[in-house]
Design a protein around this motif. Structure first.
Motif, PDB file in Angstrom:
ATOM      1  N   ALA A   1      -6.613 -11.155  41.319  1.00 44.83           N
ATOM      2  CA  ALA A   1      -5.575 -11.334  42.345  1.00 44.83           C
ATOM      3  C   ALA A   1      -4.184 -11.050  41.788  1.00 44.83           C
ATOM      4  O   ALA A   1      -3.336 -10.484  42.480  1.00 44.83           O
ATOM      5  CB  ALA A   1      -5.638 -12.755  42.910  1.00 44.83           C
ATOM      6  N   GLY A   2      -3.961 -11.414  40.541  1.00 49.60           N
ATOM      7  CA  GLY A   2      -2.641 -11.209  39.951  1.00 49.60           C
ATOM      8  C   GLY A   2      -2.312  -9.738  39.749  1.00 49.60           C
ATOM      9  O   GLY A   2      -1.165  -9.309  39.941  1.00 49.60           O
ATOM     10  N   ALA A   3      -3.310  -8.961  39.364  1.00 47.58           N
ATOM     11  CA  ALA A   3      -3.093  -7.520  39.227  1.00 47.58           C
ATOM     12  C   ALA A   3      -2.778  -6.927  40.595  1.00 47.58           C
ATOM     13  O   ALA A   3      -1.869  -6.090  40.727  1.00 47.58           O
ATOM     14  CB  ALA A   3      -4.322  -6.857  38.609  1.00 47.58           C
ATOM     15  N   LEU A   4      -3.485  -7.373  41.611  1.00 45.99           N
ATOM     16  CA  LEU A   4      -3.226  -6.883  42.969  1.00 45.99           C
ATOM     17  C   LEU A   4      -1.838  -7.314  43.419  1.00 45.99           C
ATOM     18  O   LEU A   4      -1.142  -6.575  44.124  1.00 45.99           O
ATOM     19  CB  LEU A   4      -4.301  -7.400  43.925  1.00 45.99           C
ATOM     20  CG  LEU A   4      -5.706  -6.884  43.610  1.00 45.99           C
ATOM     21  CD1 LEU A   4      -6.743  -7.566  44.498  1.00 45.99           C
ATOM     22  CD2 LEU A   4      -5.791  -5.372  43.750  1.00 45.99           C
ATOM     23  N   GLN A   5      -1.430  -8.517  43.015  1.00 46.62           N
ATOM     24  CA  GLN A   5      -0.087  -8.992  43.339  1.00 46.62           C
ATOM     25  C   GLN A   5       0.963  -8.019  42.836  1.00 46.62           C
ATOM     26  O   GLN A   5       1.977  -7.808  43.482  1.00 46.62           O
ATOM     27  CB  GLN A   5       0.123 -10.377  42.707  1.00 46.62           C
ATOM     28  CG  GLN A   5       1.452 -11.021  43.008  1.00 46.62           C
ATOM     29  CD  GLN A   5       2.485 -10.798  41.903  1.00 46.62           C
ATOM     30  OE1 GLN A   5       2.284 -10.019  40.982  1.00 46.62           O
ATOM     31  NE2 GLN A   5       3.591 -11.472  42.020  1.00 46.62           N
ATOM     32  N   GLN A   6       0.701  -7.397  41.671  1.00 57.11           N
ATOM     33  CA  GLN A   6       1.691  -6.478  41.109  1.00 57.11           C
ATOM     34  C   GLN A   6       1.788  -5.196  41.932  1.00 57.11           C
ATOM     35  O   GLN A   6       2.882  -4.661  42.121  1.00 57.11           O
ATOM     36  CB  GLN A   6       1.335  -6.165  39.650  1.00 57.11           C
ATOM     37  CG  GLN A   6       2.518  -5.775  38.812  1.00 57.11           C
ATOM     38  CD  GLN A   6       3.566  -6.878  38.757  1.00 57.11           C
ATOM     39  OE1 GLN A   6       3.244  -8.057  38.898  1.00 57.11           O
ATOM     40  NE2 GLN A   6       4.807  -6.500  38.564  1.00 57.11           N
ATOM     41  N   TYR A   7       0.658  -4.719  42.427  1.00 60.37           N
ATOM     42  CA  TYR A   7       0.707  -3.560  43.336  1.00 60.37           C
ATOM     43  C   TYR A   7       1.473  -3.934  44.609  1.00 60.37           C
ATOM     44  O   TYR A   7       2.262  -3.154  45.127  1.00 60.37           O
ATOM     45  CB  TYR A   7      -0.707  -3.125  43.732  1.00 60.37           C
ATOM     46  CG  TYR A   7      -1.530  -2.461  42.655  1.00 60.37           C
ATOM     47  CD1 TYR A   7      -1.308  -1.131  42.298  1.00 60.37           C
ATOM     48  CD2 TYR A   7      -2.559  -3.140  42.014  1.00 60.37           C
ATOM     49  CE1 TYR A   7      -2.084  -0.506  41.334  1.00 60.37           C
ATOM     50  CE2 TYR A   7      -3.345  -2.522  41.054  1.00 60.37           C
ATOM     51  CZ  TYR A   7      -3.103  -1.218  40.716  1.00 60.37           C
ATOM     52  OH  TYR A   7      -3.876  -0.596  39.751  1.00 60.37           O
ATOM     53  N   ILE A   8       1.222  -5.136  45.107  1.00 61.53           N
ATOM     54  CA  ILE A   8       1.887  -5.585  46.337  1.00 61.53           C
ATOM     55  C   ILE A   8       3.394  -5.689  46.117  1.00 61.53           C
ATOM     56  O   ILE A   8       4.194  -5.227  46.937  1.00 61.53           O
ATOM     57  CB  ILE A   8       1.322  -6.946  46.797  1.00 61.53           C
ATOM     58  CG1 ILE A   8      -0.138  -6.804  47.221  1.00 61.53           C
ATOM     59  CG2 ILE A   8       2.163  -7.521  47.942  1.00 61.53           C
ATOM     60  CD1 ILE A   8      -0.836  -8.133  47.483  1.00 61.53           C
ATOM     61  N   PHE A   9       3.782  -6.295  45.007  1.00 63.03           N
ATOM     62  CA  PHE A   9       5.209  -6.464  44.712  1.00 63.03           C
ATOM     63  C   PHE A   9       5.914  -5.108  44.640  1.00 63.03           C
ATOM     64  O   PHE A   9       6.982  -4.912  45.228  1.00 63.03           O
ATOM     65  CB  PHE A   9       5.364  -7.215  43.385  1.00 63.03           C
ATOM     66  CG  PHE A   9       6.794  -7.495  43.009  1.00 63.03           C
ATOM     67  CD1 PHE A   9       7.477  -8.551  43.585  1.00 63.03           C
ATOM     68  CD2 PHE A   9       7.450  -6.712  42.080  1.00 63.03           C
ATOM     69  CE1 PHE A   9       8.803  -8.811  43.239  1.00 63.03           C
ATOM     70  CE2 PHE A   9       8.766  -6.969  41.727  1.00 63.03           C
ATOM     71  CZ  PHE A   9       9.441  -8.017  42.310  1.00 63.03           C
ATOM     72  N   TYR A  10       5.290  -4.191  43.946  1.00 56.97           N
ATOM     73  CA  TYR A  10       5.884  -2.850  43.787  1.00 56.97           C
ATOM     74  C   TYR A  10       5.998  -2.156  45.140  1.00 56.97           C
ATOM     75  O   TYR A  10       7.031  -1.556  45.458  1.00 56.97           O
ATOM     76  CB  TYR A  10       5.018  -2.032  42.828  1.00 56.97           C
ATOM     77  CG  TYR A  10       5.473  -0.612  42.630  1.00 56.97           C
ATOM     78  CD1 TYR A  10       6.593  -0.324  41.866  1.00 56.97           C
ATOM     79  CD2 TYR A  10       4.772   0.444  43.202  1.00 56.97           C
ATOM     80  CE1 TYR A  10       7.012   0.976  41.678  1.00 56.97           C
ATOM     81  CE2 TYR A  10       5.180   1.751  43.019  1.00 56.97           C
ATOM     82  CZ  TYR A  10       6.299   2.015  42.259  1.00 56.97           C
ATOM     83  OH  TYR A  10       6.713   3.303  42.082  1.00 56.97           O
TER      84      TYR A  10
END
Length: 276
Positions: free
Chosen positions: A253-262
């Motif tokens: 989920a945290g890796a996906l969070q980084q795509y979302i943030f970007y």
DNA sequence: TATCAGGGCCTAG
DNA sequence: CTAGGCCCTGAT
């Protein structure tokens, strides 16, 4: 020189993804990173991303730092096909990776981050490094390593106020003293499970849920952690009607969070929302 | 020049 | 549990 030819390695996207504060565009059209007490220059070419280091240095440090043994295509492939927003975010952000950064540097950086925007965070961190970090000479330029806890513990609050930390000055000073005196051992707590590590980090004054999750995600590579900032909160409200389904992605989920943030901060997404 | 928001947290009630 | 304060910078 080392060349990385991998669609899941894009130094510009990594630099703009908000996970690191000392990876910046340089005059030569590439990027310069200060980390691990070293300076690394990177530039995109037709053959891939070129790193100006030896094979030995790459094998000893940077392969691990850039998390090159993790398959990010596989992480993106497990995204719910029905989740159109997340699929767009992952497509848009392909090339982002979760760097394995230093826990101490992450702890200080994210304490500083509260109620600041990214340029302001970088300004504060550079102020601290340039005054108290060890100099590093590289190709005729001088850089500064991130200072140790022991070095910062010897300062007092006024030194951090002079670096524009504001009310965070006392938090950083007390964190440095906790580490320097051994009250908190950032290496030892790496062995803890998520909940214990989360609690240990929040024993530091000025570290709440958001900062603790960022330190876990970026400093301890706990890819399941999902820090919620104002950007993620907006996305959760707009795109998910409340909460992102973290339970569907228990390990990533945290890796996906980084795509979302970007993606959330990009003109591509902002433009698509301009009719609101 | 003035105003607002920014990868929050702490304390008081 | 919520409301308010906090210190400063970048963006408009």
């Amino acid at each position: 020189m080392i060349t990385i030819n991998n669609p899941d390695f894009n130094i510009r996207k990594i630099a703009e993804s908000g996970q690191c504060f000392r990876l910046n565009a340089n005059q030569a059209g590439g990027y310069t990173l200060v980390a691990l007490g070293r300076v690394l220059r990177l530039s995109e070419t037709n053959e891939g991303c070129v790193l100006d280091c030896t094979q030995a240095e790459f094998d000893a440090l940077w392969r691990d730092y850039f998390d090159l043994s993790t398959d990010y295509a596989a992480i993106r492939a497990q995204v719910d096909p029905v989740d159109a927003f997340l699929r767009r975010a992952c497509d848009y952000g392909t090339g982002i990776r979760m760097l394995r950064q230093d826990p101490w540097e992450m702890l200080v950086s994210f304490i500083i981050s509260q109620r600041k925007n990214i340029p302001a965070i970088k300004y504060c961190i550079e102020a601290i490094c340039s005054r108290y970090g060890e100099p590093i000479e590289s190709q005729g330029e001088r850089f500064y390593a991130f200072p140790s806890a022991e070095r910062l513990a010897a300062l007092d609050e006024a030194h951090f106020l002079a670096c524009s930390l504001g009310y965070r000055a006392k938090y950083v000073l007390s964190a440095a003293r906790m580490i320097a005196t051994g009250t908190l051992d950032l290496s030892a707590i790496a062995a803890l499970n998520d909940e214990a590590l989360y609690a240990a980090l929040q024993s530091v004054s000025g570290v709440g849920e958001k900062v603790a999750n960022c330190v876990m995600l970026f400093g301890y590579h706990r890819l399941d952690r999902f820090p919620r900032d104002v950007w993620i909160n907006r996305i959760e409200a707009r795109e998910y009607g409340g909460a992102f389904p973290t339970e569907r992605y228990p390990d990533t989920a945290g890796a996906l969070q980084q795509y979302i943030f970007y993606y959330a901060r990009s003109a591509a997404y902002q433009g698509s929302r301009s009719s609101d």
